[in-house]
Design a protein around this motif. Structure first.
Motif, PDB file in Angstrom:
ATOM      1  N   MET A   1       0.826  -1.209   0.000  1.00  0.00           N
ATOM      2  CA  MET A   1       0.000   0.000   0.000  1.00  0.00           C
ATOM      3  C   MET A   1       0.862   1.262   0.000  1.00  0.00           C
ATOM      4  O   MET A   1       0.558   2.238  -0.695  1.00  0.00           O
TER       5      MET A   1
ATOM      6  N   TRP B   1       2.336   1.722  -3.453  1.00  0.00           N
ATOM      7  CA  TRP B   1       1.277   2.161  -4.369  1.00  0.00           C
ATOM      8  C   TRP B   1       0.982   3.643  -4.192  1.00  0.00           C
ATOM      9  O   TRP B   1       0.801   4.377  -5.170  1.00  0.00           O
ATOM     10  N   SER B   2       0.941   4.113  -2.962  1.00  0.00           N
ATOM     11  CA  SER B   2       0.604   5.517  -2.713  1.00  0.00           C
ATOM     12  C   SER B   2       1.658   6.475  -3.255  1.00  0.00           C
ATOM     13  O   SER B   2       1.375   7.650  -3.476  1.00  0.00           O
ATOM     14  N   LYS B   3       2.859   5.966  -3.486  1.00  0.00           N
ATOM     15  CA  LYS B   3       3.971   6.815  -3.929  1.00  0.00           C
ATOM     16  C   LYS B   3       4.339   6.612  -5.395  1.00  0.00           C
ATOM     17  O   LYS B   3       5.352   7.154  -5.849  1.00  0.00           O
TER      18      LYS B   3
ATOM     19  N   GLU C   1      -2.476   7.822 -10.711  1.00  0.00           N
ATOM     20  CA  GLU C   1      -3.779   7.743 -10.063  1.00  0.00           C
ATOM     21  C   GLU C   1      -4.865   7.643 -11.121  1.00  0.00           C
ATOM     22  O   GLU C   1      -5.072   8.577 -11.895  1.00  0.00           O
TER      23      GLU C   1
ATOM     24  N   GLU D   1      -9.289   4.508  -9.035  1.00  0.00           N
ATOM     25  CA  GLU D   1      -8.675   4.721  -7.722  1.00  0.00           C
ATOM     26  C   GLU D   1      -9.264   5.945  -7.035  1.00  0.00           C
ATOM     27  O   GLU D   1      -9.505   5.935  -5.821  1.00  0.00           O
TER      28      GLU D   1
ATOM     29  N   ASN E   1     -10.980   8.158  -2.920  1.00  0.00           N
ATOM     30  CA  ASN E   1     -10.511   9.397  -2.282  1.00  0.00           C
ATOM     31  C   ASN E   1     -10.768  10.563  -3.238  1.00  0.00           C
ATOM     32  O   ASN E   1      -9.846  11.117  -3.832  1.00  0.00           O
TER      33      ASN E   1
ATOM     34  N   SER F   1      -5.321  13.668  -3.185  1.00  0.00           N
ATOM     35  CA  SER F   1      -4.457  12.698  -3.837  1.00  0.00           C
ATOM     36  C   SER F   1      -4.200  11.490  -2.938  1.00  0.00           C
ATOM     37  O   SER F   1      -4.160  11.593  -1.713  1.00  0.00           O
ATOM     38  N   LYS F   2      -3.981  10.347  -3.573  1.00  0.00           N
ATOM     39  CA  LYS F   2      -3.681   9.136  -2.798  1.00  0.00           C
ATOM     40  C   LYS F   2      -2.359   9.272  -2.041  1.00  0.00           C
ATOM     41  O   LYS F   2      -2.160   8.580  -1.034  1.00  0.00           O
ATOM     42  N   ALA F   3      -1.476  10.149  -2.480  1.00  0.00           N
ATOM     43  CA  ALA F   3      -0.224  10.360  -1.758  1.00  0.00           C
ATOM     44  C   ALA F   3      -0.458  10.917  -0.362  1.00  0.00           C
ATOM     45  O   ALA F   3       0.420  10.832   0.506  1.00  0.00           O
TER      46      ALA F   3
ATOM     47  N   LEU G   1      -2.973   9.861   1.664  1.00  0.00           N
ATOM     48  CA  LEU G   1      -3.753   8.928   2.473  1.00  0.00           C
ATOM     49  C   LEU G   1      -3.097   8.603   3.805  1.00  0.00           C
ATOM     50  O   LEU G   1      -3.774   8.497   4.841  1.00  0.00           O
TER      51      LEU G   1
END
Length: 245
Positions: A96, A99-101, A105, A109, A113, A117-119, A121
């Motif tokens: 995880m 993936w976030s880095k 996106e 995905e 969120n 951004s997922k970064a 999370l």
């Protein structure tokens, strides 16, 4: 005494697959519905996550026994628990993080969120770099109304609305309407969110109360996340195996 009895009747084949103290929830209560999303592509990463060798809920024995007690209470109301995630291998948490880095996106995905951004999370507390799930004492779950039509299935080819949308527009989960989908990283997914309807609030309160009666504590940013204080301990990184009868 209950835990000792459980250990006695578990088959050697089942017990040998897991570290001491861990059990397959199906061996304690097969009536609890399971939809272990991280073993599938129906999750915020869009693919099975590292360490999920099988879609099985694995927990500490005490956690499983208390979930059984919750299920027995809910059954009298024609309700059931539905497990989304239980024990989470350490390698899944690392997956995880990576993936976030990764700097990418997709629209699918972003359904989970929609406002950031997922970064972000991890920084915002929606995913932990050291997860309580890895101790076997944390859970993600919801409620199913057994009298309702729960036949809707996730279609990976469909362009669903984001996780905060009305239930008819977002991806189906075969459960009651809690106001957001599972793993919705948004203020509306916070347990005490004021933006949900009275009916959605009642469902959240029903889940909270049933879990609290067995000692489970909710995480305020996720209506679906509960843990059992004192039942955890060290974090583990064994892959989730298939359960053998």
């Amino acid at each position: 005494m209950i835990a000792a009895g459980l250990a006695a009747w578990m088959s050697p084949a089942v017990a040998r697959d897991l570290p001491d103290g861990f059990v397959f929830l199906r061996d304690i209560d097969p009536t609890i519905i399971q939809d272990i999303r991280y073993a599938t592509s129906n999750n915020f990463m869009g693919r099975p996550i590292a360490g999920y060798g099988a879609g099985e809920c694995v927990v500490k024995r005490e956690v499983g026994l208390r979930l059984k007690a919750v299920q027995q209470e809910l059954a009298r109301r024609k309700l059931s628990l539905k497990m989304f995630d239980c024990y989470r291998p350490g390698r899944a948490v690392a997956d995880m993080v990576a993936w976030s880095k990764n700097g990418r996106e997709t629209a699918a995905e972003r359904r989970y969120n929609p406002d950031f951004s997922k970064a972000d999370l991890f920084r915002l507390g929606y995913i932990a770099t050291h997860s309580g799930h890895s101790t076997g004492a944390a859970l993600d779950l919801t409620l199913v109304d057994l009298t309702a039509d729960n036949s809707g299935k996730f279609d990976p080819a469909r362009n669903y609305a984001d996780c905060t949308a009305p239930v008819a527009a977002r991806a189906p989960e075969g459960s009651v309407d809690m106001g957001t989908g599972y793993d919705c990283s948004d203020a509306k997914g916070h347990t005490a969110a004021s933006s949900i309807t009275p009916a959605q609030r009642r469902w959240r309160n029903t889940l909270l109360a049933a879990m609290a009666r067995q000692g489970f504590v909710n995480y305020s940013k996720e209506w679906w996340h509960f843990s059992l204080p004192g039942a955890g301990g060290q974090a583990y990184d064994f892959a989730i195996p298939s359960r053998r009868n």
